[in-house]
Design an enzyme around this catalytic site. Sequence first.
Site, PDB file in Angstrom:
ATOM      1  N   GLY A 197      -2.577   2.021   0.477  1.00 23.05           N
ATOM      2  CA  GLY A 197      -2.605   2.469  -0.924  1.00 23.05           C
ATOM      3  C   GLY A 197      -1.610   1.686  -1.757  1.00 23.05           C
ATOM      4  N   SER A 198      -1.156   2.287  -2.824  1.00 25.48           N
ATOM      5  CA  SER A 198      -0.314   1.569  -3.778  1.00 25.48           C
ATOM      6  C   SER A 198       1.144   1.508  -3.311  1.00 25.48           C
ATOM      7  CB  SER A 198      -0.380   2.287  -5.133  1.00 25.48           C
ATOM      8  OG  SER A 198       0.082   3.619  -4.962  1.00 25.48           O
ATOM      9  N   PRO A 199       1.892   0.514  -3.776  1.00 26.73           N
ATOM     10  CA  PRO A 199       3.312   0.452  -3.430  1.00 26.73           C
ATOM     11  C   PRO A 199       4.079   1.708  -3.875  1.00 26.73           C
ATOM     12  CG  PRO A 199       2.590  -1.635  -4.364  1.00 26.73           C
ATOM     13  CD  PRO A 199       1.444  -0.683  -4.519  1.00 26.73           C
ATOM     14  N   VAL A 201       3.051   4.880  -4.034  1.00 25.07           N
ATOM     15  CA  VAL A 201       2.856   5.970  -3.075  1.00 25.07           C
ATOM     16  C   VAL A 201       3.400   5.553  -1.696  1.00 25.07           C
ATOM     17  CG1 VAL A 201       1.186   7.542  -2.010  1.00 25.07           C
ATOM     18  CG2 VAL A 201       0.887   6.860  -4.385  1.00 25.07           C
ATOM     19  N   GLY A 202       3.360   4.273  -1.407  1.00 22.86           N
ATOM     20  CA  GLY A 202       3.944   3.774  -0.152  1.00 22.86           C
ATOM     21  C   GLY A 202       5.405   4.179  -0.026  1.00 22.86           C
ATOM     22  N   GLU A 219       0.121  -0.532   4.249  1.00 25.73           N
ATOM     23  CA  GLU A 219      -0.770  -1.588   3.733  1.00 25.73           C
ATOM     24  C   GLU A 219      -0.867  -1.359   2.240  1.00 25.73           C
ATOM     25  OE1 GLU A 219      -2.022  -4.099   5.283  1.00 25.73           O
ATOM     26  OE2 GLU A 219      -1.954  -3.608   7.395  1.00 25.73           O
ATOM     27  N   CYS A 253      -7.594  -4.980  -2.712  1.00 28.69           N
ATOM     28  CA  CYS A 253      -6.138  -5.190  -2.660  1.00 28.69           C
ATOM     29  C   CYS A 253      -5.785  -6.665  -2.639  1.00 28.69           C
ATOM     30  CB  CYS A 253      -5.552  -4.489  -1.445  1.00 28.69           C
ATOM     31  SG  CYS A 253      -6.345  -4.983   0.100  1.00 28.69           S
TER      32      CYS A 253
END
Length: 473
Positions: A197-199, A201-202, A219, A253
């Site tokens: 997902g997105s940085p 939320v990462g 990822e 992505c």
Amino acid sequence: MTANNTQVNKEKILSVFHAQKANSLAIGKTTARERIRKLQKLHDLVMKYRPEIREAMYKDYRKPAAEVDMTEIYVVTSEIKHAKANLRKWMSPHYVPTPLAFTGATSWVQYEPKGVCLIISPWNYPMQLTFGPLVSAIAAGNTVIIKPSEFTPHASVIMRKILEELFDESEVAFFEGGVELSTALLQLPFDHIFFTGSPQVGKIVMKAAANHLSSVTLELGGKSPTIVDETANVKSAATRIIWGKFSNNGQICIAPDYLFVHESKKDAFLDAVGQRLKSFYGDDPATSENYMRVINAKQYKRIKSYLDNSVAAGAKIKFGGQVDESDNYIAPTVVENVPLDSDLMQEEIFGPVLPVITYSDIQEVIDVINAKEKPLALYIYSHSQKNIDRIMKNTRAGGTCINNSDVHFFNYHLPFGGSNNSGIGKSHGKFGFEAFSNARAVYRQHIPGALELLLPPYTKLKMKLIDWTIKWF
Ligand code: NAD
């Protein structure tokens, strides 16, 4: 549990987690043959439900059947075939040398399952980004709880169906829901968390993992640059960039996010881009069966605002620009003269808009790229080895294609993943198996080793032997 449940059933989550915990040693003891059988069944079910998978993704965001086949079905089936062919090798002991000073022993690495794993996936490739990591997790002998994205409900229905036919929830469980569910799952002490997902939320995932020191594979995404230099073949570059950018409606992505073209090639390149857009999607892409849609109104508004802001700041639309809010439609759009401080050059676009910037000195390009976070992918279109080397040595990226876009993803012999802001850890093939495994170090003593000559009391002779060991070994 379905996406419609507003109340997250924490008791259910906990009972499944505990059931998996209790089952994880047994699943970990399964042989390569047993795991291969499960992978084969997963493969067969994916193939059996291929028409339903196509239909579901068309309903979710009009994904063309050919793109479902190539980027969802094929990615999963090829990952399964590769794992099946190599699993015995991956699971067997990997013998390593033992230093001479420690003679009398053998050493090896034994990959063992991490245990109970969590997979959280995004909406842009709902099946391959869920089942892809699942293949690695099964191959490595784990139990798995999966939380797919809440924004592709039709794909989730079919994934649930496949998993329920194949697994008891004490081995693989599928929980549908949004942020609240994700948050509840992240409170549990998983042995490994595989997040795509997105940085932004990462970072939340990594913080939650830190509470239990769960290991993570992240990822993530970001802005992946593309360079078309003065030696590039503009026709093939345009073809490969347009496919890499506008398939899946740019919601990839690793899509080329922004592009630098050498000033001497700009006109020829843009001509080729115009021709290719027409041949791919016709005069009106809104009526093309080959052109998808943005996933939802929120994403549509986000991308459109980036486009509007950049145009207001001086950017010029070269191709496309047509939109239809009622259908989350944004035409394949190429924009020139984009200010470097505008949204299109600052935010991950993740949609069908490609900013094109002209350059004369490759150092300017390198400086712009290095001023941003490390990208997930960087693409170089060039026939100059000197330029390729210079770009490779002076930039950092999760992966690179030379004279192509996106395709490194499909090669399961390569590690896939980012670097820092674009990701932590790698997936695919052996790298995915390793992500879901602990590399256990095993040292087996056969006969007394040299170390035993050096145990206390530390006499002068022993001190000499230690000196000798430091000098020679
Ligand atoms: P996202 O980060 O918003 O959501 C991903 C998952 O996290 C979803 O299942 C979602 O429900 C969950 N989630 C969202 N907010 C959360 C929160 N606050 N706490 C806990 N969980 C939360 O990403 P997305 O919009 O689904 O996907 C787009 C992003 O994913 C882009 O940045 C893209 O580059 C990236 N991506 C990366 C890869 C890769 O392989 N590296 C692949 C696809 C997409």
